[in-house]
Structure formats: structure tokens, C-alpha cells
Scaffold this active site. Structure first.
Site: not given
Ligand SMILES: [Zn+2]
Ligand SMILES: [Zn+2]
Ligand SMILES: *[C@@H]1O[C@H](CO)[C@@H](O)[C@H](O)[C@H]1NC(C)=O
Length: 388
Positions: A68-69, A194, A337
Site C-alpha cells: 500500500d506504500h 512497524h 493512513h
Molecule cells: Zn500501510
Molecule cells: Zn505497513
């Protein structure tokens, strides 16, 4: 000094895009230059719909390689560098020039964690994409990554890729300082926690000229018959001696603007040494507990359980973002986000408006009363003004 610093949010969704939010990307506009931070799917479409000029994109900073990035990076590169669909190997493609050695076009510089270079190189190779201009990838290597002497890709260099891609190692305090530096700005970075290796970036403008009060100087200039153009020297902070011996000192320089752009995170602590006194912090807020506002709230959910769940997936709640903004004494906080549950419509959608207000209040509770919290929306632009 940079005249205009502005941020345009191109995508503000988390894992799932929705009809009102696209995947992560934001454009930092620095006068005529554009730097992208993350490049999720459909970023180039969003660029076309925004006031960001594709041809001005010069640097792309990737926070982490979750799809998604980064899924939008190859198509964006192909458009930006006039890529052409290529032919199978062995067939001479008349469109290929030796783009990597071309000195006419400035390369697109890409920064990202380990694997970014391999991802781009494989994507170009297996789609037979021939870029019409050069690019280079610098990887920010973490302690557990292979040594900097090792490339993240076993494929040979793409014909458009410059050999000058660096593998940048962490400094003793775990950060990567000055991965880019010009006479106006520096960029530094640090790992943030993360579910996969992830990087937060700090863009810092160098000190800017102080506020000028001409009435402090003009009488002296008049008295000594000094040309008024000396004001410009003073404005730059210089010292000027007049014909009668009087020494005038220009105003002291002010700190430049600092912008902290985080990727996905449940704890960005390692970036603290770089992030103090920030003008604008962009922090994710993927999940939130909104019992009276979100009708889909499960009866068993609590603030604590939602936070635990967000953290277990590597994400944050608005309260966590607010607490971090307070910790680094940020001036403004922007949340982005968001889970697909939190629509990003304009204020005409009453339900979305209520949800966004509630998210903002949760962040404000921790950031501090009167502190500015903004919930990002796709295609929203914010200016970052110089300090008084
Ligand atoms: Zn993300
Ligand atoms: Zn992520
Ligand atoms: C997301 O991107 C798609 C593709 O460009 C577009 O059709 C859609 O309108 C975008 N959504 C938003 C909220 O901008």
C-alpha cells in the site's frame, strides 16, 4: 530559504483503499521541486488530479515496502521517465538509448529500506519496461540487513539505473543523518517500529533570515548617506560598518521549518533524536475506538483493546499519534493512513465529518488543549509557514 513549502496528500488510506481514500502517498512541494513520500497504487492518477506537476517529481522517499506504500512506484517511474513497453531480450530495441549515462536528464532519486532497489529492478526487468531517463536507488540499511557491500538484487543493473546508488548505514544512535543535503535543506531518517522494517523521514530547512525591522537601520543609513541596498545585506544577517564607524548588525537567523513524515508505526521512538521542535508531524492513525460515533463498534471493544489490536498489527490510534506529537513538542499534527471504515469525504457527508472530528478529538486529548490536529483527506494541501 525555500519560498513555499506545501504538502499535498495524494492518498490517505491504510491497507484497503476506499471510494474516498486512495493508497498512501504525499507530495512535498518545495518551490518548483516535488518530493514524494510513499507511492501507493494510483499515485500517478492522484498526481494528475492534483496541483502537483508530474514533471517536477525529483525524489521519492519510501517508508517501507508494504504494497500500500510502493505498488504505485513502477507505473509512476514509467510515466515520469517516459518508459516504453520493451521487447524480449536479444532483440535490438531501437528506442533504448544508453539512458543511464545520459547527463542531460537529472536522475530520479529514490530512497527506501532494504529491498527497494531489488523491487524496482525486478519490476522493470520482468515487465520489459525501458525507462527513457535515469534513476538511482539509495537504501537505508538497518543492523539486521545484509552488509552494505551486498546489493539487495542479484539481477544486473537496469539500463536506466545509475551505479551511484548508496547503501547507507545507520549511525551510532541508529539514525541516518543528512541522507540528502543542499544549501537550503537536509533530509535525515530513522527506523520506526512497524510489522516490517520501516523508516520515518525528517525534512529540515536550514536557518532562514531573521525578521527585519528597517526602522532600526534606515536613520543610520540616511545620516551617513549609505545606499538603501545595504538593507539586503543586513537582511541576510550580515554585519555592516558605516562611514562614521557605526556598526549595524542584521537580525539573527531563525530556525528553518522542520517536517516529520512517518510511515506506518506503532512506536516511532527511534526518530525522537531528529524530531524535536517539529513544525509539522505526519503520523498514522489507522484504528480508533469511537463508541458513540461509529455504529460498527463491537460491544466488546474498549480503548485499550483497540489500541492493543492496532499495535499488534504495527499501527497506531489517534491517542498514540497525539502522545507522540506532544513528546516531540510538535506544533501541528496531521493524521493519515486511516482504516477503510473512516471515510474521507468532504464535510457534506455528516457521518464522515462526525467520525473525523471524533478522531481529531482523541488525538487532541493527548497532544494538549488548543493544539492543532488535522485529519488528512485525499488531495488536501497544507502550507507550512516559516516561524515568526
Ligand atoms: Zn500501510
Ligand atoms: Zn505497513
Ligand atoms: C482514487 O484513485 C482512483 C484512480 O485514479 C480515482 O478514480 C478515485 O477517484 C480516487 N479517489 C479519491 C478519493 O481521490
Amino acid at each position: 530559504m525555500v519560498a513555499t513549502i506545501a504538502i499535498t496528500f495524494l492518498g490517505t488510506a491504510s491497507a484497503q483503499p476506499s471510494s474516498t481514500r486512495n493508497h498512501s502517498s504525499l507530495a512535498l512541494r518545495l518551490d518548483g521541486h516535488v518530493w514524494l513520500f510513499d507511492c501507493g497504487e494510483a499515485t500517478q492518477h492522484q498526481v494528475q488530479k492534483s496541483n502537483v506537476k508530474m514533471g517536477k517529481i525529483q525524489k521519492i522517499f519510501i517508508t517501507h515496502t508494504h504494497g500500500d506504500h510502493i505498488f504505485g512506484l513502477l507505473p509512476l517511474l514509467a510515466s515520469r521517465l517516459n518508459g516504453a513497453g520493451g521487447m524480449v531480450e536479444g532483440v535490438e530495441d531501437p528506442r533504448i538509448q544508453n539512458t543511464a549515462s545520459s547527463s542531460i536528464i537529472e536522475p530520479i532519486e529514490i530512497f527506501g529500506p532494504y529491498g527497494t532497489r531489488a523491487y524496482v529492478r525486478s519490476g522493470l526487468k520482468y515487465t520489459y519496461t525501458n525507462l527513457g531517463g535515469p534513476y538511482v536507488v539509495h537504501e537505508l540499511r538497518m543492523t539486521n540487513d545484509p552488509p552494505p557491500s551486498e546489493d539487495s538484487s542479484t539481477l544486473s543493473l537496469d539500463h536506466a539505473e545509475l551505479l551511484t546508488g548508496r547503501n547507507i548505514v545507520q549511525q551510532a544512535d541508529g539514525t541516518w543523518r543528512d541522507i540528502f543535503a543542499s544549501d537550503m535543506l537536509t533530509v535525515s531518517a530513522a527506523p520506526i517500529h512497524h510489522s516490517v522494517p520501516c523508516v520515518g523521514y525528517v525534512v529540515h530547512e536550514r536557518p532562514i533570515p531573521g525578521k527585519m525591522n528597517p526602522s532600526m537601520y534606515v536613520p543610520h543609513l540616511k545620516r551617513t548617506g549609505t545606499p538603501m541596498s545595504v538593507l539586503r545585506q543586513l537582511q541576510r544577517g550580515e554585519t555592516v560598518q558605516l562611514s562614521d564607524g557605526t556598526v549595524l548588525q542584521g537580525p539573527e537567523r531563525r530556525p528553518g521549518r522542520k517536517i516529520v513524515i512517518l510511515g506506518d508505526t506503532y512506536d516511532p521512538s527511534p526518530i525522537v533524536p531528529l524530531a524535536d521542535d517539529t513544525d509539522l508531524l505526519v503520523h498514522e492513525a489507522t484504528n480508533a475506538h469511537l463508541p458513540s460515533v461509529d455504529p460498527d463498534t463491537k460491544a466488546s471493544d474498549t480503548y485499550k483493546s483497540v489500541e492493543e489490536c492496532a499495535k499488534s498489527r504495527g499501527h497506531s490510534t489517534p491517542q498514540m499519534a497525539g502522545a507522540f506529537a506532544k513528546r516531540i513538542a510538535a506544533r501541528r499534527l496531521v493524521l493519515n493512513h486511516f482504516s477503510a471504515r473512516y471515510a474521507g469525504d468532504d464535510d457534506s457527508n455528516e457521518k464522515a465529518k462526525k467520525v473525523m472530528n471524533a478522531l481529531r478529538c482523541l488525538a487532541e486529548e493527548m497532544f494538549g488543549e488548543g493544539k492543532e490536529v488535522i485529519c488528512a483527506r485525499d488531495l488536501m494541501t497544507l502550507n507550512v509557514e516559516p516561524r515568526e
